[in-house]
Design a protein around this motif. Structure first.
Motif, PDB file in Angstrom:
ATOM      1  N   ASN A   2      55.414  33.562  71.393  1.00 18.13           N
ATOM      2  CA  ASN A   2      56.221  34.480  70.591  1.00 18.13           C
ATOM      3  C   ASN A   2      56.263  35.974  71.040  1.00 18.13           C
ATOM      4  N   ARG A   3      56.941  36.619  70.551  1.00 14.91           N
ATOM      5  CA  ARG A   3      56.766  38.218  71.103  1.00 14.91           C
ATOM      6  C   ARG A   3      55.425  38.842  70.472  1.00 14.91           C
ATOM      7  N   VAL A   4      54.896  38.499  69.766  1.00 14.30           N
ATOM      8  CA  VAL A   4      53.837  39.100  69.255  1.00 14.30           C
ATOM      9  C   VAL A   4      52.469  38.614  70.266  1.00 14.30           C
ATOM     10  N   THR A  10      51.476  41.539  77.512  1.00 13.79           N
ATOM     11  CA  THR A  10      51.694  42.545  78.527  1.00 13.79           C
ATOM     12  C   THR A  10      51.027  43.734  78.480  1.00 13.79           C
ATOM     13  N   TYR A  11      50.599  44.191  77.213  1.00 15.56           N
ATOM     14  CA  TYR A  11      49.797  45.382  76.866  1.00 15.56           C
ATOM     15  C   TYR A  11      48.626  45.322  77.756  1.00 15.56           C
ATOM     16  N   MET A  12      48.106  44.110  77.959  1.00 15.28           N
ATOM     17  CA  MET A  12      46.486  44.048  78.497  1.00 15.28           C
ATOM     18  C   MET A  12      46.884  44.235  79.818  1.00 15.28           C
ATOM     19  N   GLY A  39      56.820  42.954  73.894  1.00 12.69           N
ATOM     20  CA  GLY A  39      57.039  41.360  73.474  1.00 12.69           C
ATOM     21  C   GLY A  39      58.446  41.166  73.554  1.00 12.69           C
ATOM     22  N   GLU A  40      59.471  42.145  73.919  1.00  6.54           N
ATOM     23  CA  GLU A  40      61.051  41.771  74.075  1.00  6.54           C
ATOM     24  C   GLU A  40      61.275  42.481  75.275  1.00  6.54           C
ATOM     25  N   VAL A 225      68.978  49.398  82.176  1.00  3.36           N
ATOM     26  CA  VAL A 225      69.050  50.389  81.153  1.00  3.36           C
ATOM     27  C   VAL A 225      68.583  49.737  80.002  1.00  3.36           C
ATOM     28  N   THR A 226      68.447  48.317  79.939  1.00  7.10           N
ATOM     29  CA  THR A 226      67.783  47.914  78.528  1.00  7.10           C
ATOM     30  C   THR A 226      66.405  48.428  78.477  1.00  7.10           C
ATOM     31  N   HIS A 227      65.803  48.404  79.759  1.00 15.68           N
ATOM     32  CA  HIS A 227      64.294  48.732  79.785  1.00 15.68           C
ATOM     33  C   HIS A 227      64.285  50.339  79.253  1.00 15.68           C
TER      34      HIS A 227
END
Length: 251
Positions: A2-4, A10-12, A39-40, A225-227
């Motif tokens: 899930n996104r959490v 990803t943060y890691m 997460g998204e 552009v989403t990023h």
């Protein structure tokens, strides 16, 4: 995942074991930020982490959000970008932001490089001489935009030809021809810089065309552009999307 779970992983990858300072003062806000960005957004589209970090760096430089820029220089190194790639991405901002803002960003990069024992100056990436910068810049312009460049130069009002010359020799000759990043990457970053500036929709449209001409398709532009969205907000993101859709309409 899930996104959490995605956001934590990803943060890691980007920042290691560090914990954002905002968790001690604004934990709800930090959760919203982390879960949305990491997460998204980081998982929308097909861009790799290196390209995403290059985009992040130039948008943060455009915004002059320098503490966040410094953090993302660390992240860029952590995902495998070279010091040259990082420097070249921010150098690419100069024709659009001007030198003072670009130098602010370069100073933040240099602080991180010093902290991580990266020797400066880096190897030079210039590929032009005083004699060739105009011709090579004009060739890069023409590769991106085609015959419109010759027409634009011919139609320049009296007393303004020097601006067209500067575009060819400075913007494209001094920067687009440099080593460290290929033309497709430089043009994608330029699109993101202009999108983040706001009020530059004419130039955004021109660089949508330029991106398509060098092989960055509509899907790539939408992913880029989403990023940018978490760093420049919805109004500028929607303006950039409108430019993409106008130049590359849906089939």
């Amino acid at each position: 995942m899930n996104r959490v779970e995605k956001s934590k992983e990803t943060y890691m990858q980007l920042f290691g074991e560090t914990v954002p300072a905002a968790y001690s003062t604004d934990p709800d806000f930090q959760d919203i930020l982390s879960r949305f960005i990491f997460g998204e957004v980081f998982h929308q589209g097909h861009l790799d982490h290196k390209t995403r970090e290059l985009i992040t760096l130039v948008v943060l430089a455009t915004n002059q959000t320098l503490p966040q820029l410094k953090a993302h220089v660390h992240a860029a190194l952590n995902v495998g970008l070279t010091p040259v790639e990082i420097k070249e991405a921010v150098y690419q901002c100069a024709p659009y932001l001007g030198f003072p803002k670009t130098l602010n960003a370069v100073a933040e990069i240099n602080e991180v490089f010093h902290a991580r024992d990266i020797a400066l100056p880096l190897e030079g990436q210039s590929r032009v001489t005083e004699e060739t910068r105009f011709d090579k810049g004009l060739a890069a312009q023409t590769e991106l935009f085609g015959d419109v460049i010759a027409k634009m130069r011919e139609s320049a009002p009296a007393g303004q030809q020097h601006i067209q010359d500067y575009l060819s020799s400075f913007c494209f000759g001094d920067f687009y021809t440099r080593g460290g990043l290929d033309l497709k990457t430089r043009e994608l970053l330029t699109f993101c810089i202009l999108s983040a500036l706001g009020g530059a929709e004419s130039q955004v449209k021109a660089h949508v065309r330029g991106n398509v001409n060098v092989g960055n398709d509509k899907e790539t532009l939408i992913a880029a552009v989403t990023h940018c969205l978490p760093y420049m907000g919805f109004p500028r993101t929607l303006n950039a999307l409108a430019c993409i859709n106008e130049i590359v309409p849906e089939n």
